[in-house]
Enzyme design. Structure first.
Site, PDB file in Angstrom:
ATOM      1  N   THR A 163       0.807  -1.222   0.000  1.00 18.67           N
ATOM      2  CA  THR A 163       0.000   0.000   0.000  1.00 18.67           C
ATOM      3  C   THR A 163       0.838   1.269   0.000  1.00 18.67           C
ATOM      4  OG1 THR A 163      -0.073   0.048   2.411  1.00 18.67           O
ATOM      5  CG2 THR A 163      -1.832  -1.136   1.294  1.00 18.67           C
TER       6      THR A 163
ATOM      7  N   THR B 287       4.756  -5.069   3.888  1.00 22.74           N
ATOM      8  CA  THR B 287       5.535  -5.145   5.129  1.00 22.74           C
ATOM      9  C   THR B 287       5.755  -6.561   5.644  1.00 22.74           C
ATOM     10  OG1 THR B 287       3.533  -4.812   6.461  1.00 22.74           O
ATOM     11  CG2 THR B 287       4.801  -2.853   5.865  1.00 22.74           C
ATOM     12  N   ASP B 288       4.854  -7.498   5.341  1.00 21.16           N
ATOM     13  CA  ASP B 288       4.907  -8.802   6.009  1.00 21.16           C
ATOM     14  C   ASP B 288       6.176  -9.583   5.707  1.00 21.16           C
ATOM     15  OD1 ASP B 288       2.510  -8.245   7.151  1.00 21.16           O
ATOM     16  OD2 ASP B 288       1.332  -9.650   5.962  1.00 21.16           O
TER      17      ASP B 288
ATOM     18  N   LYS C  94       9.727  -7.408  11.637  1.00 28.36           N
ATOM     19  CA  LYS C  94       8.414  -6.847  11.923  1.00 28.36           C
ATOM     20  C   LYS C  94       7.904  -7.483  13.216  1.00 28.36           C
ATOM     21  CE  LYS C  94       3.798  -6.095  10.003  1.00 28.36           C
ATOM     22  NZ  LYS C  94       2.890  -6.256   8.843  1.00 28.36           N
TER      23      LYS C  94
END
Length: 457
Positions: free
Chosen positions: A116, A192-193, A271
């Site tokens: 995103t 991000t994952d 993360k």
């Protein structure tokens, strides 16, 4: 001297009619009654679209679309703002003298892979769609045009969980091409994952990196008021354009507000939260730098492995697919290890307990794997701290079976490293040796007490 540099058409006409100059505080009233107020900024225009850029009181720049019905008034002149600031009154003062001329801005390439971070809202449909042209990006996030001359390309548009080693190789090739074309920094927009995996892959694939590579993502999509997309992108472009180091980094929020971002070394970041803006943390290491995007300032926290422009690039692309990352759990069946051996896997990273242990009943299967020249590396699922397999009997048995201690490497980093090592080593013994070497800052030889986060902070 031009009073409204970069503006054309109706935007320029409205500003001149109001007597506005860059640095003045202006109020824009749109046809529908919406009001925007801020400091008028110059525009590094890539199109003739009727957009005026203002700096809000929170430090963000925004682009406001105008038309013939828009009303613009000057609230306060730049001279008055500067006088108030000199007298100690709080004021948003744009550092216009520090904005580089068009021809002197560093060239930065933004490569989109999905996520995103580089999307915008299509208000007609309510959908989030990619905004990965240079024109779209500068119009959506005007700040980046003040930092760098931005180019952009969409390499792929996939969900982060769908990332694969063959895509790492495509990203390596695209980044290498951009560096060869003379770009002074690279930004990789990524979901991000699995961003830490991909960033690690590039850290191992590039030897002698001459410019920074900044991976960036967004925890919250751009349609949400709390979106972190713009802040993170500005910070990443700043790192790519001006950072003194030449490393692969992950650049994300450093705290929940919009104060600073952190540039983490790719091989030491993870993360650590599903949704917080500051989800990314350096593990067993300090971040490389704090990044203050609204001040255009980068503050080094750790000594870089290498500095910008010091070395000549060597690209060592390629990753072995037959590598597994296996998390140990109580009662884990040895058939899992046997299956990987029988299926021809060349490497196994174990995420063991504590100092690097698994159930004793697995030792025979692990020994069989090593006898078949499968590199078996031990990491710890505790994440913080270092593997030490000499303390307890099980650890010593695993060492005797041929397991390679992973030191303080993150399990994910060890997995990526083993995949890269097996693609670039000529023998089983060389692969084991390379896994013990610190190739890209993945092993921290010295730990201090402040590297372990405690509550309260």
């Amino acid at each position: 001297m031009e009073t409204v540099p970069g503006y054309t058409g109706i935007a320029r006409a409205l500003l001149e009619r109001a007597g506005a100059r860059v640095g003045d505080r202006i109020r824009i009233v749109q046809r529908d009654g919406r009001v925007f107020e801020g400091i008028l900024m110059p525009r590094y225009a890539l199109s003739a679209k009727p957009i005026i850029v203002i700096k809000l009181d929170n430090g963000y720049n925004i682009g406001v679309r105008v038309d013939e019905h828009t009303e613009i008034t000057v609230v306060k002149t730049r001279e008055a703002i500067l006088r108030e600031a000199a007298a100690g009154a709080p004021a948003v003062v744009p550092l216009l003298e520090e904005q580089p001329p068009l021809e002197k801005r560093p060239r930065v390439m933004i490569i989109g892979t999905g996520g995103t971070i580089a999307s915008k809202i299509e208000y007609e449909t309510g959908a989030v769609k990619p905004a990965m042209s240079a024109r779209d990006l500068v119009e959506a996030v005007p700040e980046i045009g003040f930092i760098a001359e931005v180019s952009a390309e969409v390499l792929m548009n996939i969900l982060s969980e769908n990332m694969r080693p063959e895509y790492w190789e495509r990203i390596v090739d695209a980044v290498a091409k951009s560096i060869a074309e003379g770009f002074e920094g690279i930004v990789v927009a990524h979901g991000t994952d699995t961003m830490a995996y991909t960033a690690s892959a590039l850290a191992f694939a590039f030897r002698g990196l001459p410019v920074p590579i900044a991976f960036v993502g967004a925890q919250r999509s751009s349609d949400r008021p709390s979106s972190d997309a713009s802040f993170n992108l500005i910070s990443a472009v700043l790192v790519a354009a001006r950072a003194p180091f030449a490393e692969v980094t992950v650049v994300m929020h450093g705290e929940t507000g919009d104060t600073y971002a952190l540039a983490h070394r790719a091989t030491k970041v993870r993360k650590m939260h599903t949704s917080r803006r500051d989800a990314f943390q350096s593990i067993n290491a300090r971040p490389l730098a704090r990044v203050y995007p609204f001040e255009r300032r980068i503050e080094l926290v750790s000594e870089p492995l290498q500095r910008r422009g010091e070395q000549e690039l060597r690209v060592m692309n390629g990753f072995e697919r037959k590598v597994a990352l296996v998390k140990y759990y109580p009662g884990m069946d040895s058939e899992i290890i046997d299956f990987l051996v029988d299926r021809g896997y060349r490497g196994i990273v174990l995420e063991g307990t504590g100092l690097g242990h698994v159930g004793e009943w697995l030792v025979d299967s692990i020994r069989r794997a090593v006898e078949n020249e499968i590199v078996v590396v031990m990491t710890s699922q505790t994440l913080f701290g270092r593997v030490n397999m000499n303390v307890y009997a099980t650890g010593r048995k695993l060492l005797a079976a041929g397991v390679v201690p992973g030191d303080d490497m993150l399990p994910e980093t060890a997995f990526v490293k083993l995949s890269w090592v097996l693609a670039h080593s000529s023998s089983f013994e060389e692969a084991k040796r390379l896994m013990r070497e610190n190739l890209a800052g993945e092993i921290n030889p010295r730990h201090t007490v402040d590297l372990y986060p405690r509550w309260p902070h």
